[in-house]
Design a protein around this motif. Structure first.
Motif, PDB file in Angstrom:
ATOM      1  N   PRO A   1       0.808  -1.225   0.000  1.00 20.84           N
ATOM      2  CA  PRO A   1       0.000   0.000   0.000  1.00 20.84           C
ATOM      3  C   PRO A   1       0.841   1.275   0.000  1.00 20.84           C
ATOM      4  N   GLY A   2       1.978   1.285   0.705  1.00 22.58           N
ATOM      5  CA  GLY A   2       2.786   2.499   0.824  1.00 22.58           C
ATOM      6  C   GLY A   2       3.689   2.772  -0.362  1.00 22.58           C
ATOM      7  N   LEU A   3       3.571   1.961  -1.388  1.00 21.55           N
ATOM      8  CA  LEU A   3       4.473   2.082  -2.530  1.00 21.55           C
ATOM      9  C   LEU A   3       4.212   3.336  -3.365  1.00 21.55           C
ATOM     10  N   PHE A   4       2.977   3.770  -3.421  1.00 22.40           N
ATOM     11  CA  PHE A   4       2.596   4.812  -4.374  1.00 22.40           C
ATOM     12  C   PHE A   4       2.339   6.164  -3.722  1.00 22.40           C
TER      13      PHE A   4
ATOM     14  N   ALA B   1      -6.081   3.639 -12.392  1.00 22.14           N
ATOM     15  CA  ALA B   1      -5.179   4.752 -12.686  1.00 22.14           C
ATOM     16  C   ALA B   1      -5.677   5.635 -13.809  1.00 22.14           C
ATOM     17  N   ASN B   2      -6.498   5.088 -14.710  1.00 23.96           N
ATOM     18  CA  ASN B   2      -6.909   5.917 -15.837  1.00 23.96           C
ATOM     19  C   ASN B   2      -8.428   6.032 -15.950  1.00 23.96           C
ATOM     20  N   ARG B   3      -9.096   4.985 -16.414  1.00 21.64           N
ATOM     21  CA  ARG B   3     -10.528   5.097 -16.701  1.00 21.64           C
ATOM     22  C   ARG B   3     -11.387   5.295 -15.459  1.00 21.64           C
ATOM     23  N   LEU B   4     -11.104   4.558 -14.401  1.00 23.51           N
ATOM     24  CA  LEU B   4     -11.942   4.655 -13.203  1.00 23.51           C
ATOM     25  C   LEU B   4     -11.619   5.911 -12.402  1.00 23.51           C
ATOM     26  N   SER B   5     -10.342   6.300 -12.406  1.00 18.39           N
ATOM     27  CA  SER B   5      -9.884   7.524 -11.728  1.00 18.39           C
ATOM     28  C   SER B   5     -10.185   7.529 -10.233  1.00 18.39           C
ATOM     29  N   PHE B   6     -10.014   6.397  -9.586  1.00 13.84           N
ATOM     30  CA  PHE B   6     -10.059   6.332  -8.129  1.00 13.84           C
ATOM     31  C   PHE B   6      -8.690   5.842  -7.661  1.00 13.84           C
ATOM     32  N   ASP B   7      -7.772   6.796  -7.594  1.00  9.36           N
ATOM     33  CA  ASP B   7      -6.361   6.494  -7.346  1.00  9.36           C
ATOM     34  C   ASP B   7      -6.137   5.787  -6.012  1.00  9.36           C
ATOM     35  N   GLN B   8      -7.016   6.052  -5.032  1.00  6.94           N
ATOM     36  CA  GLN B   8      -6.805   5.452  -3.718  1.00  6.94           C
ATOM     37  C   GLN B   8      -6.916   3.930  -3.752  1.00  6.94           C
ATOM     38  N   LEU B   9      -7.607   3.373  -4.738  1.00  3.90           N
ATOM     39  CA  LEU B   9      -7.713   1.921  -4.837  1.00  3.90           C
ATOM     40  C   LEU B   9      -6.374   1.269  -5.164  1.00  3.90           C
ATOM     41  N   ILE B  10      -5.471   2.021  -5.776  1.00  2.00           N
ATOM     42  CA  ILE B  10      -4.128   1.493  -6.061  1.00  2.00           C
ATOM     43  C   ILE B  10      -3.350   1.318  -4.768  1.00  2.00           C
ATOM     44  N   ARG B  11      -3.639   2.173  -3.794  1.00  2.00           N
ATOM     45  CA  ARG B  11      -2.893   2.147  -2.520  1.00  2.00           C
ATOM     46  C   ARG B  11      -3.592   1.312  -1.446  1.00  2.00           C
ATOM     47  N   SER B  12      -4.681   0.656  -1.812  1.00  2.00           N
ATOM     48  CA  SER B  12      -5.445  -0.127  -0.846  1.00  2.00           C
ATOM     49  C   SER B  12      -4.637  -1.318  -0.340  1.00  2.00           C
ATOM     50  N   ASP B  13      -4.928  -1.764   0.880  1.00  2.00           N
ATOM     51  CA  ASP B  13      -4.175  -2.888   1.462  1.00  2.00           C
ATOM     52  C   ASP B  13      -4.810  -4.244   1.174  1.00  2.00           C
ATOM     53  N   ASP B  14      -5.903  -4.270   0.372  1.00  2.00           N
ATOM     54  CA  ASP B  14      -6.563  -5.548   0.095  1.00  2.00           C
ATOM     55  C   ASP B  14      -6.697  -5.810  -1.409  1.00  2.00           C
ATOM     56  N   VAL B  15      -5.780  -5.256  -2.196  1.00  2.00           N
ATOM     57  CA  VAL B  15      -5.839  -5.405  -3.658  1.00  2.00           C
ATOM     58  C   VAL B  15      -5.876  -6.886  -4.043  1.00  2.00           C
ATOM     59  N   GLY B  16      -6.828  -7.241  -4.902  1.00  2.00           N
ATOM     60  CA  GLY B  16      -6.953  -8.613  -5.380  1.00  2.00           C
ATOM     61  C   GLY B  16      -7.903  -9.468  -4.562  1.00  2.00           C
ATOM     62  N   LYS B  17      -8.286  -8.992  -3.379  1.00  2.00           N
ATOM     63  CA  LYS B  17      -9.219  -9.741  -2.540  1.00  2.00           C
ATOM     64  C   LYS B  17     -10.660  -9.357  -2.889  1.00  2.00           C
ATOM     65  N   LYS B  18     -11.594 -10.169  -2.422  1.00  2.00           N
ATOM     66  CA  LYS B  18     -13.003  -9.906  -2.723  1.00  2.00           C
ATOM     67  C   LYS B  18     -13.428  -8.517  -2.267  1.00  2.00           C
ATOM     68  N   SER B  19     -12.961  -8.100  -1.084  1.00  2.00           N
ATOM     69  CA  SER B  19     -13.336  -6.786  -0.552  1.00  2.00           C
ATOM     70  C   SER B  19     -12.860  -5.667  -1.470  1.00  2.00           C
ATOM     71  N   TRP B  20     -11.709  -5.861  -2.121  1.00  2.00           N
ATOM     72  CA  TRP B  20     -11.190  -4.842  -3.051  1.00  2.00           C
ATOM     73  C   TRP B  20     -12.051  -4.769  -4.309  1.00  2.00           C
ATOM     74  N   TYR B  21     -12.440  -5.921  -4.825  1.00  2.00           N
ATOM     75  CA  TYR B  21     -13.346  -5.940  -5.984  1.00  2.00           C
ATOM     76  C   TYR B  21     -14.664  -5.250  -5.643  1.00  2.00           C
ATOM     77  N   GLU B  22     -15.146  -5.464  -4.434  1.00  2.00           N
ATOM     78  CA  GLU B  22     -16.399  -4.830  -4.021  1.00  2.00           C
ATOM     79  C   GLU B  22     -16.249  -3.313  -3.978  1.00  2.00           C
ATOM     80  N   LYS B  23     -15.106  -2.835  -3.484  1.00  2.00           N
ATOM     81  CA  LYS B  23     -14.853  -1.392  -3.460  1.00  2.00           C
ATOM     82  C   LYS B  23     -14.729  -0.854  -4.890  1.00  2.00           C
ATOM     83  N   TRP B  24     -14.078  -1.631  -5.745  1.00  2.00           N
ATOM     84  CA  TRP B  24     -13.944  -1.247  -7.156  1.00  2.00           C
ATOM     85  C   TRP B  24     -15.334  -1.064  -7.773  1.00  2.00           C
ATOM     86  N   ASP B  25     -16.224  -1.990  -7.488  1.00  2.00           N
ATOM     87  CA  ASP B  25     -17.577  -1.937  -8.051  1.00  2.00           C
ATOM     88  C   ASP B  25     -18.389  -0.776  -7.481  1.00  2.00           C
TER      89      ASP B  25
END
Length: 279
Positions: free
Chosen positions: A68-71, A102-126
């Motif tokens: 998460p702290g990478l970006f 990073a581009n089409r969705l334009s919700f940059d905070q999702l890149i820094r999320s700590d649950d990327v790839g998990k079901k909860s992250w997909y739910e936030k994406w949606d």
């Protein structure tokens, strides 16, 4: 550190063996020769807007797990062609949707999320997508202005800093096409997609079909999505056009869309065959 410190070969910037731990803010800003970037496993932080406006950038590969702290902020803002953001611990589905943040969705905070790839992250994406679908164009313009989107011109005059000329109406249409493209991309990559969210997406495509709403769900396939036949199939599946509408679609398409025309002709012929069977 700047672009001159590194060698780019055939559009590829390979930093995998550099041992680099940090990339400074705006280090590769507007580096339009980049198509692929490979980052080292030692990387600890990428500064704000480090690769922003790299308009030809398609793929970023990390040889380390996601952290998460990478970006920093808006690291890949304006990278409109970015389609894959790969990490060592991430599959292709998450890599594609992460790039869209990073581009089409334009919700940059999702890149820094700590649950990327998990079901909860997909739910936030949606949630971000459905919120985007419900927002109106005035709200989208205001959001862009408040976030400092420099590539939107409200007076129709481009500037030397890369601002894209165009009336506000051009931005509205671009935004509409982008929303429709997101709908197609999510339906084609439907991991953890709930039935309710799927129905919201399909309803949006239907409401903006050819002859209704903005008509964006039809035109975006050819203006924004590279005439992707898989998206055209989704459109036909959702909209279920009659033969007359299919013929209208065929007539609208340009000669360059020959494969799409052929597909629509086959679909129209299929409807004729079904009609004959019912007689």
């Amino acid at each position: 550190m700047d672009m001159n410190d590194y060698k780019v070969t055939d559009g590829v910037l390979d930093l995998s063996g550099s041992g680099l731990k940090q990339i400074d803010s705006k280090a590769f800003f507007n580096a339009r020769q980049l198509r692929t970037v490979i980052l080292p496993k030692e990387i600890e932080h990428i500064g704000d807007w480090a690769f922003a406006k790299c308009t030809e950038l398609e793929k970023v590969s990390f040889t380390c797990p996601h952290r998460p702290g990478l970006f920093g902020r808006d690291v890949f803002s304006g990278c409109s062609r970015l389609s894959l953001m790969e990490f060592e611990d991430m599959d292709e589905s998450a890599s594609r949707l992460l790039a869209l943040c990073a581009n089409r969705l334009s919700f940059d905070q999702l890149i820094r999320s700590d649950d990327v790839g998990k079901k909860s992250w997909y739910e936030k994406w949606d949630i971000c997508l459905t919120t985007r679908l419900k927002s109106d164009d005035a709200e989208a313009r205001m959001s862009a202005a408040l976030c400092g989107e420099e590539d939107i011109s409200y007076d129709g005059i481009g500037s030397v800093d890369g601002e894209m000329s165009g009336e506000t109406g051009d931005f509205v249409q671009k935004e509409e096409y982008n929303r429709c493209a997101l709908c197609y991309l999510r339906l084609s990559d439907d991991r953890y997609l709930s039935e309710d969210t799927g129905n919201i997406i399909k309803e949006y495509i239907y409401k903006n079909r050819l002859g209704a709403g903005s008509e964006g769900s039809f035109y975006s396939i050819f203006e924004e999505c590279g005439s992707d036949l898989s998206f055209l199939r989704i459109y036909l599946d959702v909209v279920q056009p009659d033969r007359e509408t299919l013929q209208k679609m065929i007539n609208i398409l340009e000669p360059k869309d020959v494969y799409a025309k052929c597909y629509l002709i086959e679909a129209s012929n299929g409807l004729e065959s079904a009609d004959e069977l019912m007689l």
